[in-house]
Design an enzyme around this catalytic site. Structure first.
Site, PDB file in Angstrom:
ATOM      1  N   SER A  13      27.702 -72.304  23.390  1.00 44.65           N
ATOM      2  CA  SER A  13      27.094 -73.223  22.443  1.00 44.65           C
ATOM      3  C   SER A  13      27.963 -73.858  21.378  1.00 44.65           C
ATOM      4  O   SER A  13      27.523 -74.773  20.698  1.00 44.65           O
ATOM      5  CB  SER A  13      25.912 -72.539  21.754  1.00 44.65           C
ATOM      6  OG  SER A  13      24.934 -72.196  22.675  1.00 44.65           O
ATOM      7  N   LYS A  23      24.666 -75.970  11.574  1.00 47.55           N
ATOM      8  CA  LYS A  23      23.609 -75.932  12.585  1.00 47.55           C
ATOM      9  C   LYS A  23      22.321 -75.383  11.975  1.00 47.55           C
ATOM     10  O   LYS A  23      22.347 -74.443  11.176  1.00 47.55           O
ATOM     11  CB  LYS A  23      24.077 -75.040  13.728  1.00 47.55           C
ATOM     12  CG  LYS A  23      23.132 -74.905  14.899  1.00 47.55           C
ATOM     13  CD  LYS A  23      23.759 -73.974  15.931  1.00 47.55           C
ATOM     14  CE  LYS A  23      22.900 -73.816  17.165  1.00 47.55           C
ATOM     15  NZ  LYS A  23      23.549 -72.915  18.139  1.00 47.55           N
ATOM     16  N   SER A  37      24.040 -75.086  22.447  1.00 50.07           N
ATOM     17  CA  SER A  37      23.008 -75.380  21.491  1.00 50.07           C
ATOM     18  C   SER A  37      23.513 -76.018  20.199  1.00 50.07           C
ATOM     19  O   SER A  37      22.716 -76.491  19.389  1.00 50.07           O
ATOM     20  CB  SER A  37      22.248 -74.097  21.158  1.00 50.07           C
ATOM     21  OG  SER A  37      23.090 -73.120  20.583  1.00 50.07           O
TER      22      SER A  37
END
Length: 472
Positions: free
Chosen positions: A183, A84, A159
């Site tokens: 997330s 990420k 996220s």
């Protein structure tokens, strides 16, 4: 190398299998990396999960040479992984989903990335995210919106939505995400993969931004199989001497493949306490509960009074806004025209009054006590992950079982375990009438990741889902 494994087979092999094939010299690290790069080229333009390719072929060539030299190999030798884009990667841009950080290149790896590399894994690419990792939908002004590979008109969540979409679409076998309220688990449920948010502090957050509120942030592995999650977790866990929350001992039992030696007690809960839940999601939780009875576990419906007294989502919002706003305001100072709508809205949110903040802290303590009491009599809790299957982009409201709720309620069943720091794992166990994945969440007491990994492996083996690859 024999070359008998097709590129399609390689990109949908899990990381554990890829590591085995590489060790057995059936495929080379270069073959594996090239297959994934070709997959990225083929499908990423429609999904927009990958935002930066890390130039992995040189590392793959070095990994190939190490196979011939007799060097000691790590458990993930030659296996590509993605990260990420809020997690620092030395020499590779980490832009945090914001034009403010366009072109930012860290000099040092985050602790989790460094551990993956030491295990022999090869950094393949960085993945898309909301600006500052702050949204349940993956969209921003710098790298744009990510789409769900099961339906491009729907979100992969946030996220860590880019990470989940990349793994589901065969662009990566294994990845690192972060989890503040939902997330890694929510995106995993939306895209049909597996993700673990371990006990708070199990995996150091060193090299991850934002650092606040640190007591709610977690790093966790994401993959297509439970055994991959267990393997990555065994590599990632343990203190690093820099993150003050990462203090639990590094030795741990991942629990996959070995029975606990006694009958486990598992409670299952859909409502109340999490907000409304779609009937298809509720039915999937009940089906998973029925499946766990076949493992010999004692499975029963439960209620948790602490969840009914204090709605964890309200507690979270009262606390985290006060802690995140200063960090976001500092980052955005002088760049107000470059921030996305979600961060703008957060910065305009009124401060939590001091009295309400204190009351929320007390509610958090009650939630922790409530779960401590629950886990005195149970080994695990089975719940929904998200109240609805993957929704359309930019939804501001859902109608769940006939009740309209704000879109932030998507976090209703996940945020309690950030507020309390308990481990939670998301795994697919069903399919909606629209053909979308439906996941369930397994939660255990503190530092009992082996329990959720064991139970998840049992569910994986009994899963009614057979179509694990989106049509792209």
């Amino acid at each position: 190398m024999t070359g008998k494994h097709t590129a399609e087979a390689l990109v949908y092999s899990d990381a554990t299998r890829l590591a085995e094939l590489i060790r057995e010299r059936e495929v080379s690290p270069v073959e594996v990396v090239r297959a994934h790069l070709d997959r990225i080229e083929a499908v990423n333009p429609r999904i927009n999960a990958i935002v930066t390719v890390a130039g992995p072929l040189e590392a793959a060539q070095a990994a190939e040479k190490a196979l011939s030299s007799g060097e000691e190999l790590g458990p993930l030798h030659g296996v590509p992984f993605t990260v990420k884009d809020s997690i620092d990667t030395a020499g590779v841009p980490t832009q945090r989903g914001s034009p403010i950080f366009r072109g930012r290149v860290p000099a040092v790896d985050a602790a989790g990335v460094a551990r993956m590399r030491r295990a022999g894994a090869i950094l393949l690419a960085k993945t898309n995210l909301p600006e500052f990792s702050y949204s349940t939908e993956t969209d921003n002004l710098l790298t744009g919106r990510a789409n769900n590979p099961w339906d491009l008109d729907r979100t992969p969540g946030g996220s860590s939505g880019g990470e989940s979409a990349a793994i589901a679409a065969g662009m990566s076998p294994l990845g690192l995400g972060t989890d503040l309220a939902i997330s890694v688990r929510g995106p995993a449920a939306h895209t049909g993969i597996v993700a673990l948010k371990p006990t708070h502090g199990r995996i150091p957050m060193t090299g991850v931004w934002p650092r606040v509120p640190r007591r709610f942030w977690h790093m966790g592995p994401m993959a297509r199989s439970v055994r991959d999650i267990a393997l990555a977790y065994s590599v990632l866990a343990g203190p690093d001497g820099a993150d003050g929350y990462a203090t639990s001992p590094p030795n741990l039992d991942t629990g996959v493949g070995s029975a606990p030696g006694r009958r486990l007690r598992v409670g299952w809960l859909v409502e109340p306490g999490f907000g409304p839940v779609d009937p298809e999601v509720a039915a999937t939780v009940r089906a998973a509960a029925d499946a766990l009875t076949l493992t010999g576990a004692v499975v029963e419906p439960v209620r948790i009074p602490a969840l009914e007294r204090d709605f964890a989502l309200d507690v979270f919002y009262a606390l985290h806004v006060m802690e995140m706003k200063p960090a976001f305001a500092e980052a955005a100072a002088g760049h107000e025209d470059e921030i996305f709508k979600i961060v703008k809205a957060m910065l305009k949110t009124p401060d939590t009054p001091y009295r309400d903040y204190v009351l929320a802290e007390q509610a958090r303590e009650r939630l922790k006590d409530g779960f401590a009491e629950y886990f005195r009599n149970h080994d695990a809790l089975l719940t929904p992950v998200v109240p609805v299957p993957a929704h359309e982009h930019r939804a501001r409201e859902f109608v769940v079982d006939g009740r309209p709720v704000p879109a932030r309620f998507i976090q209703g069943a996940t945020v309690p375990f950030n507020v309390t720091g308990l481990p939670g794992l998301s795994i697919r166990f069903g399919t909606s009438g629209d053909g979308l994945p439906i996941g369930v969440q397994l939660v255990s007491g503190r530092l009992a990741e082996s329990t959720v990994l064991y139970l998840a492996a049992q569910l994986e083996a009994m899963s009614p889902v057979r179509d694990l690859r989106p049509s792209l």
